[in-house]
Write an enzyme that holds these catalytic residues in place. Structure first.
Site, PDB file in Angstrom:
ATOM      1  N   GLU A  49     -57.175  51.086  66.988  1.00 45.28           N
ATOM      2  CA  GLU A  49     -57.567  50.166  65.943  1.00 45.28           C
ATOM      3  C   GLU A  49     -57.557  48.904  66.366  1.00 45.28           C
ATOM      4  O   GLU A  49     -56.434  48.309  66.945  1.00 45.28           O
ATOM      5  CB  GLU A  49     -56.381  50.297  64.740  1.00 45.28           C
ATOM      6  CG  GLU A  49     -56.460  51.537  63.887  1.00 45.28           C
ATOM      7  CD  GLU A  49     -55.304  51.752  62.668  1.00 45.28           C
ATOM      8  OE1 GLU A  49     -55.277  52.482  61.865  1.00 45.28           O
ATOM      9  OE2 GLU A  49     -54.533  50.623  62.885  1.00 45.28           O
ATOM     10  N   ASP A  60     -48.965  42.574  56.282  1.00 47.65           N
ATOM     11  CA  ASP A  60     -48.331  42.692  57.694  1.00 47.65           C
ATOM     12  C   ASP A  60     -47.011  41.945  57.789  1.00 47.65           C
ATOM     13  O   ASP A  60     -46.671  40.873  57.179  1.00 47.65           O
ATOM     14  CB  ASP A  60     -49.137  41.915  58.696  1.00 47.65           C
ATOM     15  CG  ASP A  60     -50.505  42.926  58.988  1.00 47.65           C
ATOM     16  OD1 ASP A  60     -50.187  44.142  59.481  1.00 47.65           O
ATOM     17  OD2 ASP A  60     -51.628  42.739  58.713  1.00 47.65           O
TER      18      ASP A  60
END
Lengths: 272, 410
Positions: A49, A60
């Site tokens: 990824e 995040d």
């Protein structure tokens, strides 16, 4: 057969759990990413990824947020990331690459243009963190038109009905977020992961990946028998950050953590 | 063809927005990580259940009356109006709300909702600190634990509000990431909520964020416009000719505007922060100079670069220092119902002094942007016309900033 499908078929045949590794494109500088991607593959990653840097990555944790900031210092956006993947593809035509990021940079690029250029660079799937299926019909159509797999997240809070709806949209694999929180958080609860993955398996034949909070080989080992793939991001990105000024050390550290994760997956804990 | 013409001529019924999925035309929606979908659905269901619940309404109205101090006066700024010699200017005195700004209308509503939902812990973001203070007060009043995220740069600029929050028992967490201002505080509050969804309620301070927040915050702030409407009718037996409010995220503005959107004879102006001047790029005026994109859970006008990265903003007022704006404002801009304009730092500072000297009212620097534009507008209007400004907050928190900018000791 798409590259992602093919890779999961290979892993299944070999009887192993796939290792999906995440790096932020352009972190800590634009030259670093392609060598790191090759190192990940050498050390046992099955799927990569690549994060598309965003100024406000609200899903995040601090590790990947800092990686976005380092990449943005050099102006790396979608265009730069796609160049990196194009370069990666010159040597590696087999490892699936999934782009992971937030909707706004994709929207500003234009859905069709983004999908066309991603497909031509050699991208296989796209995971848009802040785009729920309800809002995705337009991007979904563009992804489909360019044979890119839409990868969807399922969370511990996702209802059964919603799991079914998300799986109906999914291709490639579905990604179960193994904890309540942001990327890189602590506290994996493998019992809860197991029961949620079972629910997802009732809704889809697609492979199920599990991630968020997998820090080392021991964590990977605990998840190996539960899922078809284990996704690791912050643990790798933090190695990159530690060696930001030392390209050789960075490659060695990335290979080392990836080997540790691979070894964990290849020696699953068998429940007594 | 007849149908087409009819469609064009039929005025939009703004009271029907947002739709069930939280859209205001192409704006709004719910763009969040999957983890937050379920808590947002839970919040939407709770809001639908309690918004018309007589007991909830009674409790909120009681708190608004006895704790917040509503209704706030509609004050005729006579000296200032006469000096301008144009329209008669009235101030809706939200600066007289408890804690000094309109923010508490919303925090009381959301905190009562949190109690109904059984949540014990509140998180909030704040820019100037006004929403943080209003959240801390509501949490103290209801016995809820309160954590406020605030950009490190804003912690420095607004130290008095940081202390006020702490006095009321809130934990203030400085946010060091990104531009260290309001947008980064929002990111951090969302992260906290994602990690603690089971027991935590996120009180968003403006009409932005994912559905249902833009609707919920608007509805809690609409009391400003509802009172203004009644006061205009009872005092003057007429509606005002124009409304003016400052727009950062846009909660005080939508609160004043919303009950008047169907009154097509009432002109409405939203005033963004022009910073050093919109032409310099150093501003916080996404409606004037941005374009649509997706941030913090909704589609709206944003300040962003060509790669879709969100830009840092500049304004002398911390509360307007935000690169987005509530999605309903984006819709009101596109439909033409509201005119959005920008006022730069210098114009706002001049209005700040003018209001203090002529009316004995020290306005918040955010509010000073609305005052500056209303002064310009009044001068072009007739003396038999009437303007209402939302005097959204008081300026005590800003006196150090003003002194610093103007090179004086306070």
């Amino acid at each position: 057969m798409s590259r992602i499908e093919h890779r999961f078929a290979q892993c299944k045949e070999a009887g192993k759990t796939a290792l999906v590794t995440y790096v932020t494109g352009g972190d800590p500088n634009p030259d670093a990413t392609v060598p790191v991607m090759h190192a990940l593959v050498r050390a046992g990653a099955d799927i990569i990824e690549v994060g598309m840097p965003f100024s406000d990555p609200m899903a995040d944790g601090p590790v990947i947020q800092a990686a976005c900031d380092r990449a943005l210092l050099h102006g790396t956006g979608i265009k730069g990331v796609l160049e990196m993947i194009r370069e990666f593809r010159r040597e590696d035509q087999d490892t699936p690459v999934v782009l992971m990021g937030y909707l706004n940079p994709i929207e500003q690029t234009g859905y069709d243009k983004f999908c066309r250029e991603a497909a031509s660079a050699g991208v296989d799937g796209v995971l848009t963190v802040d785009l729920p299926p309800e809002e995705s019909s337009e991007l979904g159509a563009a992804l489909s038109a360019h044979s890119l797999d839409p990868i969807w997240l399922i969370a511990p809070t996702t209802s059964d009905a919603r799991i079914k709806a998300i799986c109906a949209h999914a291709r490639g694999f579905v990604y179960y977020v193994s904890l309540k929180g942001v990327t890189g958080a602590a506290s994996l609860d493998t019992d809860s992961v197991g029961s949620h993955v079972d629910e997802i398996r009732r809704a889809t034949q697609l492979p199920v990946g599990v991630g968020f909070g997998v820090r080392d080989g021991a964590d990977a080992q605990r998840l190996a028998t539960l899922a078809d793939a284990v996704v690791v991001g912050s643990a790798i990105v933090s190695r990159i950050a530690e060696h930001a000024d030392d390209p050789a050390g960075m490659i060695a550290a990335v290979e080392s953590i990836t080997r540790d994760l691979r070894a964990g997956l290849d020696q699953p804990l068998v429940e007594a | 063809m007849a149908n087409v013409i009819q469609a064009i001529e039929t005025p939009t019924d703004f009271s029907r927005f947002p739709d069930a999925a939280g859209h205001f035309g192409p704006y709004g929606g719910r763009f969040v990580p999957e983890l937050l979908i379920a808590p947002l659905e839970e919040l939407t269901a709770a809001y639908e259940r309690y918004r018309n619940d007589p007991q909830f309404r009674a409790e909120l109205e009681s708190d608004l009356k006895y704790y917040v101090g509503r209704p706030t006066p509609l004050y005729y700024a006579e000296r200032w109006s006469k000096q301008i010699g144009g329209a008669q200017i009235h101030l809706k005195r939200e600066d007289l709300d408890h804690t000094g700004a309109h923010k508490i209308n919303n925090t009381m509503g959301q905190a009562l909702l949190a109690v109904r939902m059984g949540k014990k812990r509140i998180v909030a973001e704040t820019g100037a600190g006004q929403h943080g203070v209003a959240t801390a007060a509501a949490c103290a009043r209801l016995g809820l634990k309160c954590v406020v995220y605030m950009g490190a740069e804003d912690v420095r600029r607004q130290s008095v509000n940081v202390y006020r929050m702490k006095l009321m028992g809130a934990e203030v967490v400085p946010v060091e990431s990104g531009t260290r201002t309001l947008k980064d505080a929002l990111n951090e509050a969302f992260r906290d909520w994602a990690a603690n969804v089971d027991d935590t309620f996120y009180i968003i301070g403006t009409v932005a964020g994912p559905h249902p927040y833009p609707q919920l915050v608007r509805d809690f702030q609409a009391v400003i416009g509802e009172e203004t409407r009644e006061q205009c009718l009872s005092m003057y037996n007429r509606l005002p000719d124009a409304l003016v409010a400052c727009v950062g995220g846009g909660s005080n503005a939508i609160g004043l505007f919303y009950p008047f959107l169907g009154d097509t004879d009432v002109a409405i102006y939203g005033v963004e922060a022009g910073g050093d001047g919109v032409e310099t790029g150093r501003h916080a005026a996404p409606l004037a100079a941005g374009r649509p994109g997706v941030l913090h859970g909704n589609r709206t006008y944003l300040m962003e670069n060509e790669d879709g990265q969100i830009l840092g903003t500049h304004s002398v007022s911390a509360g307007l220092d935000y690169p987005g704006v509530g999605p309903e404002h984006s819709w009101l801009k596109d439909t033409g119902r509201v005119q959005y304009v920008a006022i730069d730092d210098d114009e706002a500072l001049a209005a700040f002094h003018q209001m203090a000297e002529l009316e004995g009212i020290i306005p918040a620097l955010e509010t000073a942007h609305a005052i500056a534009y209303a002064g310009q507008l009044a001068a072009q209007m007739r003396p038999d016309q009437m303007i209402v400004i939302n005097l959204s907050g008081r300026g005590d928190k800003d006196i150090n900033t003003v002194a610093e900018v103007e090179g004086m000791d306070p």
